[in-house]
Design a protein around this motif. Structure first.
Motif, PDB file in Angstrom:
ATOM      1  N   UNK A  51     -11.219  -0.828   5.361  1.00 21.91           N
ATOM      2  CA  UNK A  51     -10.240  -0.134   4.527  1.00 21.91           C
ATOM      3  C   UNK A  51      -8.797  -0.447   4.935  1.00 21.91           C
ATOM      4  N   UNK A  52      -8.568  -0.767   6.225  1.00 20.24           N
ATOM      5  CA  UNK A  52      -7.209  -1.024   6.702  1.00 20.24           C
ATOM      6  C   UNK A  52      -6.612  -2.266   6.048  1.00 20.24           C
ATOM      7  N   UNK A  53      -7.456  -3.289   5.773  1.00 23.84           N
ATOM      8  CA  UNK A  53      -6.939  -4.492   5.128  1.00 23.84           C
ATOM      9  C   UNK A  53      -6.576  -4.205   3.672  1.00 23.84           C
ATOM     10  N   UNK A  54      -7.373  -3.372   3.008  1.00 18.42           N
ATOM     11  CA  UNK A  54      -7.034  -2.976   1.640  1.00 18.42           C
ATOM     12  C   UNK A  54      -5.700  -2.231   1.628  1.00 18.42           C
ATOM     13  N   UNK A  55      -5.521  -1.359   2.602  1.00 16.24           N
ATOM     14  CA  UNK A  55      -4.254  -0.637   2.707  1.00 16.24           C
ATOM     15  C   UNK A  55      -3.103  -1.608   2.914  1.00 16.24           C
ATOM     16  N   UNK A  56      -3.333  -2.624   3.782  1.00 14.28           N
ATOM     17  CA  UNK A  56      -2.318  -3.641   4.017  1.00 14.28           C
ATOM     18  C   UNK A  56      -1.976  -4.410   2.756  1.00 14.28           C
ATOM     19  N   UNK A  57      -2.993  -4.693   1.926  1.00 10.97           N
ATOM     20  CA  UNK A  57      -2.766  -5.403   0.671  1.00 10.97           C
ATOM     21  C   UNK A  57      -1.903  -4.578  -0.272  1.00 10.97           C
ATOM     22  N   UNK A  58      -2.189  -3.277  -0.340  1.00 10.05           N
ATOM     23  CA  UNK A  58      -1.387  -2.394  -1.200  1.00 10.05           C
ATOM     24  C   UNK A  58       0.054  -2.299  -0.683  1.00 10.05           C
ATOM     25  N   UNK A  59       0.201  -2.327   0.648  1.00 10.03           N
ATOM     26  CA  UNK A  59       1.550  -2.311   1.223  1.00 10.03           C
ATOM     27  C   UNK A  59       2.306  -3.578   0.844  1.00 10.03           C
ATOM     28  N   UNK A  60       1.616  -4.724   0.901  1.00 13.24           N
ATOM     29  CA  UNK A  60       2.248  -5.983   0.496  1.00 13.24           C
ATOM     30  C   UNK A  60       2.681  -5.940  -0.962  1.00 13.24           C
ATOM     31  N   UNK A  61       1.826  -5.392  -1.811  1.00 11.95           N
ATOM     32  CA  UNK A  61       2.169  -5.274  -3.232  1.00 11.95           C
ATOM     33  C   UNK A  61       3.397  -4.394  -3.405  1.00 11.95           C
ATOM     34  N   UNK A  62       3.426  -3.270  -2.660  1.00 12.32           N
ATOM     35  CA  UNK A  62       4.581  -2.381  -2.734  1.00 12.32           C
ATOM     36  C   UNK A  62       5.861  -3.035  -2.237  1.00 12.32           C
ATOM     37  N   UNK A  63       5.758  -3.762  -1.095  1.00 14.55           N
ATOM     38  CA  UNK A  63       6.931  -4.445  -0.540  1.00 14.55           C
ATOM     39  C   UNK A  63       7.417  -5.536  -1.487  1.00 14.55           C
ATOM     40  N   UNK A  64       6.469  -6.271  -2.089  1.00 16.99           N
ATOM     41  CA  UNK A  64       6.843  -7.318  -3.036  1.00 16.99           C
ATOM     42  C   UNK A  64       7.566  -6.761  -4.249  1.00 16.99           C
ATOM     43  N   UNK A  65       7.029  -5.672  -4.793  1.00 16.02           N
ATOM     44  CA  UNK A  65       7.662  -5.047  -5.956  1.00 16.02           C
ATOM     45  C   UNK A  65       9.049  -4.507  -5.595  1.00 16.02           C
ATOM     46  N   UNK A  66       9.148  -3.889  -4.397  1.00 14.29           N
ATOM     47  CA  UNK A  66      10.437  -3.351  -3.948  1.00 14.29           C
ATOM     48  C   UNK A  66      11.453  -4.468  -3.726  1.00 14.29           C
ATOM     49  N   UNK A  67      10.993  -5.596  -3.161  1.00 16.62           N
ATOM     50  CA  UNK A  67      11.886  -6.730  -2.926  1.00 16.62           C
ATOM     51  C   UNK A  67      12.414  -7.287  -4.235  1.00 16.62           C
ATOM     52  N   UNK A  68      11.544  -7.371  -5.248  1.00 15.70           N
ATOM     53  CA  UNK A  68      11.982  -7.851  -6.563  1.00 15.70           C
ATOM     54  C   UNK A  68      12.998  -6.889  -7.179  1.00 15.70           C
ATOM     55  N   UNK A  69      12.739  -5.587  -7.044  1.00 19.28           N
ATOM     56  CA  UNK A  69      13.660  -4.587  -7.576  1.00 19.28           C
ATOM     57  C   UNK A  69      15.005  -4.662  -6.866  1.00 19.28           C
ATOM     58  N   UNK A  70      14.957  -4.817  -5.538  1.00 15.99           N
ATOM     59  CA  UNK A  70      16.198  -4.907  -4.780  1.00 15.99           C
ATOM     60  C   UNK A  70      16.987  -6.165  -5.162  1.00 15.99           C
ATOM     61  N   UNK A  71      16.276  -7.262  -5.415  1.00 11.09           N
ATOM     62  CA  UNK A  71      16.947  -8.476  -5.854  1.00 11.09           C
ATOM     63  C   UNK A  71      17.666  -8.273  -7.175  1.00 11.09           C
ATOM     64  N   UNK A  72      17.020  -7.540  -8.089  1.00  9.21           N
ATOM     65  CA  UNK A  72      17.635  -7.255  -9.384  1.00  9.21           C
ATOM     66  C   UNK A  72      18.864  -6.369  -9.225  1.00  9.21           C
TER      67      UNK A  72
END
Length: 266
Positions: A51-72
């Protein structure tokens, strides 16, 4: 005039960097989605078992989305010279950078614990491996794929398969097909294969025509071979983030007063 030109130059550099951040965010987001969607590699074995790797994947998705938003938001702040957006961008980027450094330190200092966790996950998978169990089909197919592609057998070696309940009941006269180093088994990459000549009706892993190397050694070798690339990417991301922080705060200081009339109206 000189200050105005400098401010404009910094603004243009910020816009380019913020666009780069949107691309970086998209890459991180895509990597997180790939971890969740992948069904045929070692990543699939981990994410279906831990389950920890799934959590890590969701964190990556969140960080990626946040990074795109911050870039905008950074682009918007740089083009329209809005200090509050640039300040928000700087703050979020600093938080992301600190989080990345902290995560890297945790992984480094907890690597032995992570290694034990991997051994436990793969050990349970091998022990309970059952070709007739459709409920675990995806997980077992992923592990078969790993053994076939890396040319390995078990986690520490072929002896790990001596813990498999089905093989024990069959007196070790069968072996995992995905471990095979024999050309006649190349068309069969899952399930169990029969030994041609059982020894007195019983056998051991030493009688199997399988690869001697365990998958742990194969995974570690892959990591060592690609360590330079991994470190290079991580360093590049950190440098880009630091540069973004420096440029955003520099541009923010060059904006002498807030002008909210520049905010685009809907």
């Amino acid at each position: 005039v000189t200050a105005s030109c400098l401010s404009k130059l910094i603004s243009q550099a910020c816009v380019f960097l913020f666009l780069l951040f949107q691309i970086l965010g998209a890459v991180i987001l895509g990597f997180g989605i790939w971890i969740l969607a992948d069904k045929t590699s070692f990543i699939a074995v981990l994410q279906m078992s831990s389950p920890s790797l799934k959590t890590g994947a969701y964190i990556l998705i969140g960080v990626g989305a946040l990074t795109m938003l911050m870039g905008f938001l950074g682009c918007l702040g740089a083009v329209n010279e809005i200090r509050c957006l640039l300040g928000l961008y700087f703050t979020c980027l600093m938080v992301i950078l600190i989080t990345q450094v902290a995560a890297g330190l945790v992984i480094y200092f907890q690597k032995e614990i992570l290694k034990e966790e991997l051994s436990r996950i793969v050990g349970n998978l091998i022990k309970n491996y059952d070709p007739s169990n459709d409920d675990e089909r995806n997980l077992q197919d992923a592990w078969d794929y790993v053994q076939t592609q890396i040319a390995c057998c078990g986690w520490t070696g072929a002896q790990d398969w001596e813990n498999n309940e089905i093989l024990i009941n069959r007196s070790m006269t069968e072996y995992p097909c995905s471990c095979s180093n024999s050309s006649k088994d190349f068309q069969v990459d899952s399930g169990f294969c029969n030994l041609d000549v059982p020894v007195n009706g019983t056998a051991t892993y030493a009688d199997w025509p399988v690869h001697e190397q365990g998958c742990m050694d194969g995974v570690e070798k892959w990591l060592k071979d690609n360590l330079g690339v991994i470190l290079g990417v991580c360093t590049g991301v950190a440098v880009i983030e630091l540069l973004g922080m420096i440029l955003s705060i520099s541009l923010c200081k060059n904006i002498h007063s807030e002008d909210y009339t520049k905010v685009p109206k809907s």
